[in-house]
Write an enzyme that holds these catalytic residues in place. Structure first.
Site, short mmCIF file in Angstrom:
data_model
loop_
_atom_site.label_atom_id
_atom_site.label_comp_id
_atom_site.label_asym_id
_atom_site.label_seq_id
_atom_site.Cartn_x
_atom_site.Cartn_y
_atom_site.Cartn_z
N GLN A 109 34.51 -14.05 0.04
CA GLN A 109 34.82 -13.68 -1.35
C GLN A 109 33.55 -13.69 -2.19
O GLN A 109 33.56 -13.31 -3.35
CB GLN A 109 35.80 -14.70 -1.95
CG GLN A 109 37.12 -14.76 -1.24
CD GLN A 109 37.90 -16.00 -1.68
OE1 GLN A 109 38.59 -15.98 -2.70
NE2 GLN A 109 37.80 -17.07 -0.92
N HIS A 142 34.98 -9.10 -2.45
CA HIS A 142 34.81 -8.97 -3.90
C HIS A 142 33.52 -8.27 -4.31
O HIS A 142 33.11 -8.37 -5.46
CB HIS A 142 34.91 -10.35 -4.57
CG HIS A 142 36.28 -10.97 -4.44
ND1 HIS A 142 36.54 -12.30 -4.64
CD2 HIS A 142 37.48 -10.42 -4.10
CE1 HIS A 142 37.83 -12.55 -4.44
NE2 HIS A 142 38.42 -11.42 -4.11
N CYS A 150 28.64 3.66 -9.90
CA CYS A 150 28.63 4.54 -11.06
C CYS A 150 30.03 4.66 -11.65
O CYS A 150 31.01 4.86 -10.92
CB CYS A 150 28.10 5.93 -10.67
SG CYS A 150 28.14 7.07 -12.05
N CYS A 177 24.27 11.26 -11.79
CA CYS A 177 25.00 11.93 -12.88
C CYS A 177 24.72 11.32 -14.25
O CYS A 177 25.31 11.75 -15.23
CB CYS A 177 26.50 11.91 -12.60
SG CYS A 177 27.25 10.29 -12.83
N THR A 215 36.81 -22.61 -0.40
CA THR A 215 37.54 -21.82 -1.39
C THR A 215 38.71 -22.62 -1.95
O THR A 215 39.35 -23.36 -1.21
CB THR A 215 38.05 -20.47 -0.82
OG1 THR A 215 38.83 -19.80 -1.82
CG2 THR A 215 38.87 -20.62 0.44
P1 OAD Z 1 36.29 -21.70 -6.56
O1 OAD Z 1 35.23 -22.08 -7.52
O2 OAD Z 1 37.64 -21.41 -7.08
O3 OAD Z 1 36.47 -22.85 -5.44
C1 OAD Z 1 35.37 -23.41 -4.82
C2 OAD Z 1 35.89 -24.38 -3.78
O4 OAD Z 1 34.77 -24.89 -3.07
C3 OAD Z 1 36.65 -25.58 -4.32
O5 OAD Z 1 37.87 -25.75 -3.59
C4 OAD Z 1 35.72 -26.75 -4.06
O6 OAD Z 1 36.42 -27.97 -3.76
C5 OAD Z 1 34.96 -26.26 -2.86
N1 OAD Z 1 33.59 -26.84 -2.70
C6 OAD Z 1 32.75 -27.30 -3.65
N2 OAD Z 1 31.61 -27.71 -3.09
C7 OAD Z 1 31.72 -27.52 -1.76
C8 OAD Z 1 30.86 -27.74 -0.64
N3 OAD Z 1 29.63 -28.25 -0.77
N4 OAD Z 1 31.32 -27.42 0.60
C9 OAD Z 1 32.56 -26.88 0.77
N5 OAD Z 1 33.40 -26.65 -0.25
C10 OAD Z 1 32.99 -26.96 -1.50
O7 OAD Z 1 35.71 -20.46 -5.73
P2 OAD Z 1 36.49 -19.39 -4.85
O8 OAD Z 1 37.65 -20.00 -4.15
O9 OAD Z 1 35.47 -18.68 -4.04
O10 OAD Z 1 36.60 -13.83 -7.80
O11 OAD Z 1 37.02 -18.42 -5.96
C11 OAD Z 1 37.72 -17.28 -5.57
C12 OAD Z 1 37.41 -16.14 -6.50
O12 OAD Z 1 37.69 -16.54 -7.84
C13 OAD Z 1 35.95 -15.71 -6.54
O13 OAD Z 1 35.59 -14.81 -5.52
C14 OAD Z 1 35.85 -15.06 -7.87
C15 OAD Z 1 36.58 -16.13 -8.68
O14 OAD Z 1 37.02 -15.79 -9.90
C16 OAD Z 1 36.16 -12.76 -8.43
O15 OAD Z 1 35.14 -12.74 -9.08
C17 OAD Z 1 37.06 -11.56 -8.24
#
Ligand code: OAD
Length: 272
Positions: A109, A142, A150, A177, A215
């Site tokens: 992501q 993502h 563009c 463009c 995540t």
């Molecule tokens: P989040 O910020 O929601 O979650 C990050 C996760 O990483 C949390 O569950 C933390 O506990 C965990 N974490 C923190 N430090 C860590 C470490 N050192 N090792 C392992 N895990 C750790 O991020 P995402 O789940 O990636 O979307 O968020 C999903 C999407 O929401 C992103 O791609 C973005 C965001 O809004 C878009 O921009 C479309």
């Protein structure tokens, strides 16, 4: 120095190592946490970006329509900040696994490009020297901070440079463009590229193990991929310091940082 675990955790690591080590088809699904130890801020959690910034003002098509300069300023700042970060031990362990095993595929992501850099580093050193980094390149759900699209003709361009945000007239324009360019990332309210999503779903369905790393599992459809693996008879292994909505369906949930756990989980020990 060797890391020691409490008994339950050591047992969990062993079990997860066995599961991952004996599987051929592996899907690794990563989120912002895998890059936390590289200095890239996550989105949620105490220091998360969505604590300081409002997504609806910065990461939606409506925000871009209303104030493209403000949105570009934020993406330019992120590009600069992330551009100074290096892959960590978790990115490296994943890169090595995807080089070793062509049925181990990475779906991310993240828009930070650190998995790609780790692959380039792996391809320039050690046992994988000479391999092409693109062979193992991740499926990016993502998009990328370092690519533009563009708004007129959809033309995509790689771009790691600074963004001139002095005025709306100075914002990046299409070389084909002349229409305004936008960051090639998926914003809230937008769908994922259907081909990319299909490819990720197919991998999830055929995976024996879905390894979910860093995540919060709150954003769909990414967070639904491990469910597909489970429904198709595979298992889910999670690496995260915190529990998530996926914890309940994971056969093994390893609490800790990706940079510490993944090298232990994925590195193949040398033959005696
Ligand atoms: P989040 O910020 O929601 O979650 C990050 C996760 O990483 C949390 O569950 C933390 O506990 C965990 N974490 C923190 N430090 C860590 C470490 N050192 N090792 C392992 N895990 C750790 O991020 P995402 O789940 O990636 O979307 O968020 C999903 C999407 O929401 C992103 O791609 C973005 C965001 O809004 C878009 O921009 C479309």
């Amino acid at each position: 120095m060797e890391r020691t675990y409490p008994l339950a955790e050591a047992h969990q690591i062993d079990r997860a190592r066995q599961l991952v080590g004996s599987a051929r088809r592996i899907l690794i699904l990563t989120g912002a946490g895998v890059s936390a130890e590289s200095g890239v801020p996550t989105f949620r959690g105490p220091d998360g970006m969505w604590r300081k910034f409002r997504p609806e003002q910065l990461a939606t098509p409506e925000a871009f329509q209303a104030d493209p300069r403000l949105v570009w300023e934020w993406y330019g700042w992120r590009r600069e900040r992330v551009g100074a970060c290096r892959p960590n031990a978790a990115h490296a362990a994943i890169a090595h696994l995807t080089f070793r095993n062509e049925d181990a595929r990475l779906v991310t992501q993240n828009v930070d490009g650190l998995h790609e850099l780790a692959l380039e580093e792996a391809a320039s050193e050690g046992p994988f020297k000479g391999d092409s980094a693109s062979r193992a390149s991740p499926i990016r759900l993502h998009g990328s901070l370092f690519q533009t699209r563009c708004t007129g003709c959809d033309h995509r361009t790689l771009d790691r440079g600074p963004v001139d945000v002095r005025s709306e007239a100075s914002l990046p324009r299409c070389s084909e463009c002349a229409a305004l360019l936008r960051p090639d990332v998926v914003w809230f309210g937008e769908g994922l590229d259907p081909e990319i999503l299909q490819a990720a779903m197919r991998l999830a369905e055929r995976a024996e193990v879905c390894l979910v790393v860093g995540t919060s599992a709150l954003v769909h459809p990414a967070a639904s991929l491990p469910l597909l693996t489970r429904e198709s008879g595979g298992v889910v292994v999670e690496v995260n310091p915190e529990p998530t909505p996926l914890t309940a369906l994971a056969v093994s949930s390893l609490r800790g940082s990706a940079g510490k756990i993944l090298p232990e989980l994925l590195t193949v020990s040398a033959e005696p």
